[in-house]
Enzyme design. Structure first.
Site, PDB file in Angstrom:
ATOM      1  N   TYR A 141       0.873  -0.945  -0.005  1.00  0.00           N
ATOM      2  CA  TYR A 141      -0.019   0.014  -0.070  1.00  0.00           C
ATOM      3  C   TYR A 141       0.789   1.381  -0.004  1.00  0.00           C
ATOM      4  CZ  TYR A 141      -2.857   3.792   1.724  1.00  0.00           C
ATOM      5  OH  TYR A 141      -3.567   4.954   1.957  1.00  0.00           O
ATOM      6  N   LYS A 145       1.632   3.914  -3.137  1.00  0.00           N
ATOM      7  CA  LYS A 145       1.562   5.522  -2.876  1.00  0.00           C
ATOM      8  C   LYS A 145       3.076   6.224  -3.501  1.00  0.00           C
ATOM      9  CE  LYS A 145      -2.849   5.940  -1.934  1.00  0.00           C
ATOM     10  NZ  LYS A 145      -3.854   6.925  -2.597  1.00  0.00           N
ATOM     11  N   TYR A 205      -4.607  -4.345  20.123  1.00  0.00           N
ATOM     12  CA  TYR A 205      -3.525  -5.158  19.454  1.00  0.00           C
ATOM     13  C   TYR A 205      -2.306  -4.768  20.210  1.00  0.00           C
ATOM     14  CZ  TYR A 205      -6.612  -5.856  15.622  1.00  0.00           C
ATOM     15  OH  TYR A 205      -8.104  -6.188  14.994  1.00  0.00           O
ATOM     16  N   ARG A 218      -0.877   7.027  17.764  1.00  0.00           N
ATOM     17  CA  ARG A 218      -1.080   7.719  16.230  1.00  0.00           C
ATOM     18  C   ARG A 218      -1.549   9.023  16.329  1.00  0.00           C
ATOM     19  NH1 ARG A 218       1.110   3.696  15.723  1.00  0.00           N
ATOM     20  NH2 ARG A 218       0.832   1.884  14.367  1.00  0.00           N
ATOM     21  N   ALA A 290       0.641  -7.605  13.247  1.00  0.00           N
ATOM     22  CA  ALA A 290       1.882  -7.394  12.489  1.00  0.00           C
ATOM     23  C   ALA A 290       2.213  -6.167  11.552  1.00  0.00           C
ATOM     24  CB  ALA A 290       2.034  -8.511  11.338  1.00  0.00           C
TER      25      ALA A 290
END
Ligand code: UDP
Length: 336
Positions: A141, A145, A205, A218, A290
């Site tokens: 991905y 880009k 996670y 984030r 992952a």
């Protein structure tokens, strides 16, 4: 301006279409509805349900509609899927992206704003991430880009394409009209709100990351702030705008981070969502996912400086609150 928005039936695209219409521009949406929703396209925009990857048809559309500028939001955008099926990402994002650039060249459209991603950076050595941080994507991905960003840069030098690539961090929230509906849904905030609705239990996670509370950090940015930046970026591609090339000089390809500039952990998001919905949200701790870097936070100094932009809806409560309000009004997403 007459603007073509690819992916204008998607989450980021549709909120951007709303903003462009509000600013008085004419908008044509090009979206094959493979992941977008017809109902997300505002009445004021003209929807063409087709792929941007058909160069001849897209060139015709650009000419017929007398398009001045393209906002290219359409793409495949799931990290996990890109690892399992890279061919799809190279075909749709890269081959399709070049077809769109070629259509623009054929039709003489010299203004281009590209939805890029923080995934172009991979796992950075330092935080916050500036635009000079090396580009080392760790999945197809991000790689696809980056490849399109590279092509755009060479198109600037050779063909005079004026462009801005916008590297989004974690987009969140909703407008009054449009919100986030993905199937499958992998993103944190929609998953937290699904758990709040009693549809699932949230899995966190990993709680063993080298961060203050052990969960990943984030940079969340409100989709309406992103839409504001798209409008400003389109303005920066005007033929006489020195930001994308001074008179008599070659055109410039700008790349700008779009983030809040602040980091929030997974637990920060969960707690803010509990405040928004007013009840505890069922969750459990699972193993790490992952490929998740511990911390991804943007420096947004360049976007502020170049575009005169600033995130205005920068609290988690505003982002999650708007997403929650939208979900309450659209219990079945875009389905009627
Ligand atoms: N995350 C999580 N549970 C979920 C979805 C995401 O704990 O159901 C975590 C994920 O590991 C990451 C953060 O939330 O640390 C943001 O993930 P998301 O998929 O929303 O965006 P990404 O940063 O991967 O693009």
């Amino acid at each position: 301006m007459r603007i073509l928005v690819t992916g204008g039936a998607g989450y980021v695209g549709s909120v951007s279409v709303e903003r462009l219409l509000e600013a008085g521009h004419a908008v044509v949406v090009l979206d094959d509805l493979s992941t977008g929703h017809r109902a997300a396209v505002p009445a004021g925009a003209h929807l063409v349900a087709a792929s941007y990857g058909d160069e001849a048809a897209t060139a015709d559309l650009l000419e017929r509609e007398r398009i001045d500028a393209i906002l290219h939001c359409a793409a495949r955008s799931l990290v996990g899927e890109s690892i399992a099926d890279p061919a799809r990402y190279y075909r749709d994002n890269v081959v399709g992206g070049i077809a769109l650039l070629e259509a623009a060249r054929r039709a003489g459209v010299g203004r281009f704003v590209f939805s890029s991603t923080a995934a172009v950076y991979g796992v950075p050595d330092a935080t916050p991430i500036t635009e000079n941080t090396p580009l080392r994507p760790i999945n197809p991905y991000g790689e696809t880009k980056r490849t399109v960003e590279d092509a755009i840069r060479w198109y600037a030098a050779a063909y005079g394409l004026r462009s801005v690539s916008l590297r989004y961090f974690n987009v969140a929230g909703a407008s009054e009209r449009n919100g986030e509906v993905h199937e499958p849904e992998t993103h944190l905030i929609p998953n937290v709100l699904r758990a709040a609705e009693g549809r699932t239990t949230l899995t966190i996670y990993g709680t063993d990351y080298p961060t203050p509370d052990g969960t990943c950090i984030r940079d969340y940015i409100h989709v309406a702030d992103l839409a504001d930046a798209h409008l400003l970026a389109l303005e920066a591609t005007a033929p006489d705008d020195p930001r994308t090339g001074a008179a008599g000089e070659p055109a410039l390809a700008l790349a700008l981070n779009l983030g809040n500039g602040d980091g929030f952990s997974v637990l920060d998001v969960l707690r803010a969502a509990e405040r928004v919905v007013g009840q505890p949200i069922p969750h459990r701790v699972g193993p790490r996912r992952a490929g998740d870097p511990p911390i991804l936070v943007a420096s947004n100094a360049r976007a502020r400086d170049v575009l005169g932009w600033a995130p205005r809806r920068d609290s988690l409560e505003e982002m999650i609150g708007s997403a929650w309000a939208w979900r309450r009004r659209h219990a079945n997403g875009y389905e009627r």
